[in-house]
Write a protein that holds these residues in place. Structure first.
Motif, PDB file in Angstrom:
ATOM      1  N   ASN A 149      54.446  29.691  48.329  1.00 61.08           N
ATOM      2  CA  ASN A 149      53.040  29.501  48.716  1.00 61.08           C
ATOM      3  C   ASN A 149      52.407  30.450  49.267  1.00 61.08           C
ATOM      4  N   VAL A 150      53.286  31.559  49.546  1.00 63.02           N
ATOM      5  CA  VAL A 150      52.745  32.718  50.351  1.00 63.02           C
ATOM      6  C   VAL A 150      53.180  33.955  49.573  1.00 63.02           C
ATOM      7  N   VAL A 151      52.356  34.964  49.342  1.00 65.96           N
ATOM      8  CA  VAL A 151      52.829  36.333  48.558  1.00 65.96           C
ATOM      9  C   VAL A 151      52.248  37.327  49.731  1.00 65.96           C
ATOM     10  N   VAL A 152      53.154  38.414  49.895  1.00 69.66           N
ATOM     11  CA  VAL A 152      52.967  39.503  50.550  1.00 69.66           C
ATOM     12  C   VAL A 152      52.740  40.503  49.582  1.00 69.66           C
ATOM     13  N   LEU A 153      51.653  41.392  50.015  1.00 70.66           N
ATOM     14  CA  LEU A 153      51.169  42.364  49.001  1.00 70.66           C
ATOM     15  C   LEU A 153      50.918  43.849  49.954  1.00 70.66           C
ATOM     16  N   PRO A 154      51.002  44.997  49.170  1.00 70.24           N
ATOM     17  CA  PRO A 154      50.821  46.122  49.729  1.00 70.24           C
ATOM     18  C   PRO A 154      49.306  46.199  50.499  1.00 70.24           C
ATOM     19  N   LYS A 155      49.163  46.701  51.590  1.00 70.50           N
ATOM     20  CA  LYS A 155      47.524  46.400  52.467  1.00 70.50           C
ATOM     21  C   LYS A 155      46.542  47.234  51.695  1.00 70.50           C
ATOM     22  N   ASP A 156      46.883  48.147  50.544  1.00 67.79           N
ATOM     23  CA  ASP A 156      45.827  48.920  49.885  1.00 67.79           C
ATOM     24  C   ASP A 156      45.608  48.312  48.552  1.00 67.79           C
ATOM     25  N   GLN A 157      46.130  47.086  48.321  1.00 67.35           N
ATOM     26  CA  GLN A 157      46.110  46.405  47.199  1.00 67.35           C
ATOM     27  C   GLN A 157      44.945  45.573  47.000  1.00 67.35           C
ATOM     28  N   ASP A 158      43.785  45.932  45.864  1.00 67.56           N
ATOM     29  CA  ASP A 158      42.686  45.246  45.997  1.00 67.56           C
ATOM     30  C   ASP A 158      42.794  43.885  45.382  1.00 67.56           C
ATOM     31  N   LEU A 159      42.308  42.938  46.380  1.00 70.92           N
ATOM     32  CA  LEU A 159      42.693  41.513  45.752  1.00 70.92           C
ATOM     33  C   LEU A 159      42.071  40.963  44.659  1.00 70.92           C
ATOM     34  N   GLY A 160      40.704  41.574  44.316  1.00 75.53           N
ATOM     35  CA  GLY A 160      40.068  41.342  43.156  1.00 75.53           C
ATOM     36  C   GLY A 160      40.747  41.847  41.744  1.00 75.53           C
ATOM     37  N   ASP A 161      41.394  42.959  41.988  1.00 73.77           N
ATOM     38  CA  ASP A 161      42.111  43.406  40.923  1.00 73.77           C
ATOM     39  C   ASP A 161      43.520  42.588  40.603  1.00 73.77           C
ATOM     40  N   TRP A 162      44.168  42.235  41.737  1.00 72.28           N
ATOM     41  CA  TRP A 162      45.338  41.365  41.680  1.00 72.28           C
ATOM     42  C   TRP A 162      44.999  39.996  41.197  1.00 72.28           C
ATOM     43  N   HIS A 163      44.070  39.504  41.489  1.00 73.60           N
ATOM     44  CA  HIS A 163      43.635  38.152  41.020  1.00 73.60           C
ATOM     45  C   HIS A 163      43.135  38.246  39.352  1.00 73.60           C
ATOM     46  N   ALA A 164      42.662  39.429  38.920  1.00 70.95           N
ATOM     47  CA  ALA A 164      42.115  39.528  37.630  1.00 70.95           C
ATOM     48  C   ALA A 164      43.150  39.842  36.583  1.00 70.95           C
ATOM     49  N   ASP A 165      44.280  40.891  37.085  1.00 68.03           N
ATOM     50  CA  ASP A 165      45.247  41.508  36.271  1.00 68.03           C
ATOM     51  C   ASP A 165      46.422  40.798  36.173  1.00 68.03           C
ATOM     52  N   ASP A 166      46.614  39.818  37.208  1.00 71.68           N
ATOM     53  CA  ASP A 166      47.933  38.833  37.147  1.00 71.68           C
ATOM     54  C   ASP A 166      49.005  39.752  37.993  1.00 71.68           C
ATOM     55  N   TYR A 167      48.790  40.857  38.329  1.00 69.83           N
ATOM     56  CA  TYR A 167      49.836  41.867  39.098  1.00 69.83           C
ATOM     57  C   TYR A 167      49.137  42.387  39.894  1.00 69.83           C
ATOM     58  N   GLY A 168      49.871  43.499  41.027  1.00 71.76           N
ATOM     59  CA  GLY A 168      49.332  44.327  41.653  1.00 71.76           C
ATOM     60  C   GLY A 168      49.641  45.586  41.274  1.00 71.76           C
ATOM     61  N   THR A 169      48.621  46.728  41.335  1.00 72.11           N
ATOM     62  CA  THR A 169      48.779  48.129  40.913  1.00 72.11           C
ATOM     63  C   THR A 169      49.280  48.876  41.939  1.00 72.11           C
ATOM     64  N   ARG A 170      49.358  48.560  43.308  1.00 74.83           N
ATOM     65  CA  ARG A 170      49.957  49.211  44.328  1.00 74.83           C
ATOM     66  C   ARG A 170      51.531  48.734  44.672  1.00 74.83           C
ATOM     67  N   THR A 171      52.056  49.572  44.994  1.00 77.38           N
ATOM     68  CA  THR A 171      53.647  49.147  45.516  1.00 77.38           C
ATOM     69  C   THR A 171      53.971  49.372  46.924  1.00 77.38           C
ATOM     70  N   MET A 172      55.121  48.700  47.174  1.00 74.97           N
ATOM     71  CA  MET A 172      55.605  48.995  48.567  1.00 74.97           C
ATOM     72  C   MET A 172      57.062  49.026  48.546  1.00 74.97           C
ATOM     73  N   PRO A 173      58.023  49.808  49.369  1.00 79.60           N
ATOM     74  CA  PRO A 173      59.402  49.839  49.277  1.00 79.60           C
ATOM     75  C   PRO A 173      60.046  48.537  49.195  1.00 79.60           C
ATOM     76  N   GLU A 174      60.934  48.555  48.436  1.00 78.12           N
ATOM     77  CA  GLU A 174      61.996  47.210  48.218  1.00 78.12           C
ATOM     78  C   GLU A 174      62.395  46.678  49.537  1.00 78.12           C
TER      79      GLU A 174
END
Length: 232
Positions: A17-42
């Motif tokens: 019920n919680v998702v952690v995303l990179p800080k520079d990830q645009d949330l509009g794009d994330w919701h629209a594309d079903d995935y994030g374009t920004r990444t972070m270290p594993e």
């Protein structure tokens, strides 16, 4: 106690019920594309697990991207995932999801229906051969056209070695904390991230847990009074 534990296990089936995303990830794009374009270290997922944080648990790193599956001539969502990373300071808990085995793939319901594959079949994906491990149940969302493979394979295929674009987690409602506290705790450990709460699942889980807790307290009170009358 048994009643509450049974409901806790049932509520886990609702998923993370919680998702952690990179800080520079645009949330509009994330919701629209079903995935994030920004990444972070594993490694971020290990930092969370080792941090002593108590408001979330069941950390699941993932890397996902919409791709064209040339061997099947289909556009799918590719998700690389691995086993959950446990909170080291807490007792072991049963994982919410099982990892995809090495050399295996899990297919969404629609892909399993339309591609004519069966469990145990071999399938080529971007030049690599995989064994169909299982099919996901029908969910009526993007998961139905998703292919899950081991995280390390997805990282190599997408040219994102050592990177992820999301960490799924479970907010611990038993602590009585809201998402603001979760954000505060995670920001302290991972300042270059942001936290998104999947509200419907959180509310459903919370209402069920709290309702059962009330019923348990009421039942215990009634039983205590009944036994006292019998003793008298």
């Amino acid at each position: 106690a048994v009643l509450q534990d049974d409901v806790r296990k049932t509520m886990l089936k609702l998923g993370f019920n919680v998702v952690v995303l990179p800080k520079d990830q645009d949330l509009g794009d994330w919701h629209a594309d079903d995935y994030g374009t920004r990444t972070m270290p594993e490694d971020y997922v290990h930092r969370l697990a080792d941090s002593g944080i108590v408001t979330v648990r069941h950390f699941l790193p993932s890397l996902q991207q919409r791709i064209f599956w040339p061997e099947q001539k289909r556009t799918v969502i590719l998700v690389g995932t691995r086993g959950e990373v446990p909170n080291l300071h807490k007792g072991p808990v049963e994982p919410m999801v099982q990892p995809v085995p090495d050399g295996g793939m899990v297919l969404g319901h629609e892909l399993g229906r339309s591609l004519g594959l069966a469990v145990g079949d071999r399938a080529e994906l971007l030049g690599r051969s995989y064994t169909v491990h299982r099919f996901a149940e029908e969910r009526g969302n993007k998961d139905d056209i998703t292919v899950w493979i081991p995280l390390s394979d997805a990282q190599e295929l997408l040219g994102q070695e050592g990177r992820i674009n999301a960490i799924l987690a479970l907010q611990c409602l038993c602590a009585g904390k809201g998402v603001a506290k979760v954000r505060e705790d995670i920001a302290r450990v991972l300042p270059n991230t942001q936290v998104v709460e999947m509200g419907t699942r959180v509310l459903t889980r919370a209402e069920a847990r709290f309702r059962v807790a009330d019923e348990a307290r009421s039942s215990l009170k009634q039983e205590t009074e009944t036994r006292q009358r019998l003793r008298n």
